[in-house]
Design an enzyme around this catalytic site. Structure first.
Site, short mmCIF file in Angstrom:
data_model
loop_
_atom_site.label_atom_id
_atom_site.label_comp_id
_atom_site.label_asym_id
_atom_site.label_seq_id
_atom_site.Cartn_x
_atom_site.Cartn_y
_atom_site.Cartn_z
N ASP A 245 -10.10 2.86 2.35
CA ASP A 245 -10.24 2.36 3.73
C ASP A 245 -10.72 3.49 4.65
O ASP A 245 -11.42 3.26 5.62
CB ASP A 245 -8.88 1.86 4.27
CG ASP A 245 -8.49 0.51 3.69
OD1 ASP A 245 -9.39 -0.25 3.26
OD2 ASP A 245 -7.28 0.22 3.64
N LYS B 12 0.81 -1.23 0.00
CA LYS B 12 0.00 0.00 0.00
C LYS B 12 0.84 1.27 0.00
O LYS B 12 0.37 2.33 -0.43
CB LYS B 12 -0.94 0.02 1.22
CG LYS B 12 -2.12 -0.94 1.10
CD LYS B 12 -3.06 -0.76 2.28
CE LYS B 12 -4.17 -1.78 2.25
NZ LYS B 12 -5.10 -1.68 3.38
#
Ligand code: NAP
Length: 284
Positions: A107, A71
Site C-alpha cells: 500500500d 493486516k
C-alpha cells in the site's frame, strides 16, 4: 485455465472479503502471462485467523494478500518483514519462500505510484493534509514521510488516535513536521487547507455512496491536488466537489491497482501486465 496438481495457490485473507477486486485482477494477470497460478478469496473470521495464517506454510500457499481486519495480526506469524511494513506496522502481502514467510506493505508504494500517475504529484518538500488515522492512513503517512514530505497534518475524528500516530511517526521521521488535528476543529482545518499541496482521504467515509468527510475545499490553494482512497464508488462526493472547484482529483482504484502490481512482482519476479490488470479492474 486448467488447475493441475502443480498449480501455485495465491489468495487474499480478509473478513468480509466478497467485495474484493483482487481475484479478478491477479487471475487476469496470471492468465495473460500463462503462469500456472490461481488466486482465491478466503473469508477468514478473526477467531480462525491463527489457523489460516499457519496454513500458509502447512498447505504450501505461495503467497497471500492480507486485508481488513488482519493486516496487523499477520505480523506475529511471519519470519521477516520489509522496512516499509515495519514502519507502517501492517502487512498486506506475504510471500512464502520455501517455508519462510516474508511480509511486505505494498500500500505504501502503491499510494506513491497512484498519486504520481494520476495527479503528477511527488511529496518531497511539500505539505499534505491526511484525513484518517487507521490502517490505510498509516500506510499513506509512511509513504509521505519516506518520500520526504515537508509537513503532514493528520486530521481525525478521534483526536487521540491522530495524536498517537503523529507521536509515533515523529520519532521515526525527524525531518517531517507532523501534527495531529481534530476533524471538528474547522478553523484550524481551513488554515491548513490554505497551505496544503495534497489532501488525502484515508477514512472509510464516502464508501458505497455514504457522505464523504466534510471539508471546506474552497479554502484549498488553486494548485492543490486531492486523492481519495475510497474506490467504491469510483467518484466520491469529495472527488466530485474537488473537480467542480477546478482541482486535479482522483479516487482509490489506482492505489488498489499499484499495490496489486507490486504484490504480483514480489510473488512472481516478473513485470506485472499492468494493462491487463487495469482492464480487469475496469480502469480502461
Ligand atoms: P480503519 O483502520 O478502520 O480506519 C478507519 C478510519 O476512518 C479512522 O480514521 C476512522 O476515524 C475514520 N472514519 C470512519 N468513518 C468515519 C466517518 N463517518 N467520518 C470521519 N471519519 C471516519 O480502516 P482503513 O483500513 O484505514 O481503511 C480506510 C479506507 O481506505 C477504507 O475505505 C478502505 O477501503 C480504503 N483503502 C483503500 C485502499 C486502496 O488501495 N485504494 C487501500 C487500503 C484502504 P476514527 O479513528 O475516529 O474511528
Amino acid at each position: 485455465m486448467i488447475i493441475k496438481a502443480t498449480t501455485k495457490v495465491y489468495g487474499i485473507f480478509g473478513h468480509p472479503v466478497n467485495h474484493s477486486l483482487s481475484p479478478q485482477m491477479h487471475n487476469a494477470a496470471f492468465q495473460s502471462l500463462r503462469l500456472d497460478c490461481v488466486y482465491l478469496a478466503f473469508d477468514v473470521h478473526p477467531k480462525d485467523f491463527e489457523i489460516a495464517a499457519r496454513a500458509i506454510k502447512s498447505m504450501c500457499i505461495s503467497g497471500v494478500n492480507i486485508t481488513i481486519p488482519h493486516k496487523e495480526s499477520i505480523i506475529f506469524f511471519l519470519d521477516e518483514i520489509s522496512p516499509e511494513a515495519s514502519l507502517t506496522g501492517a502487512v498486506n502481502t506475504v510471500k512464502n519462500v520455501d517455508g519462510k514467510l516474508i511480509g511486505y506493505n505494498t500500500d505504501v508504494s502503491g499510494f506513491l505510484r497512484a498519486i504520481k500517475e494520476d495527479l503528477g504529484f511527488h511529496p518531497k518538500g511539500l505539505s499534505a493534509a491526511l484525513i484518517g488515522a487507521g490502517g490505510a492512513a498509516r500506510a499513506v503517512l509512511t509513504s509521505l514521510c519516506m518520500n520526504e514530505a515537508y509537513q503532514v497534518y493528520v486530521i481525525n475524528r478521534t483526536l487521540d488516535k491522530a495524536k498517537r500516530l503523529a507521536l509515533e511517526f515523529k520519532k521515526g521521521f525527524k525531518d517531517t513536521f507532523i501534527q495531529a488535528v481534530s476533524l471538528d476543529d474547522k478553523d484550524e482545518i481551513k488554515n491548513i487547507l490554505g497551505k496544503t499541496n495534497l489532501l488525502v482521504n484515508a477514512t472509510s467515509a464516502g464508501m458505497k455512496g455514504d457522505d464523504s468527510v466534510e471539508m471546506p475545499l474552497e479554502h484549498l490553494q488553486k494548485e492543490a491536488v486531492i486523492y481519495d482512497l475510497v474506490y467504491d464508488p469510483r467518484e466520491t462526493n469529495l472527488i466530485k466537489t474537488a473537480k467542480e472547484l477546478g482541482h486535479k482529483a482522483s479516487g482509490g482504484l489506482s492505489m488498489l491497482l499499484y499495490q496489486g502490481v507490486e504484490s504480483f512482482e514480489i510473488w512472481t519476479g516478473k513485470d506485472a501486465p499492468i494493462g491487463v490488470m487495469k482492464k480487469a479492474l475496469g480502469i480502461i
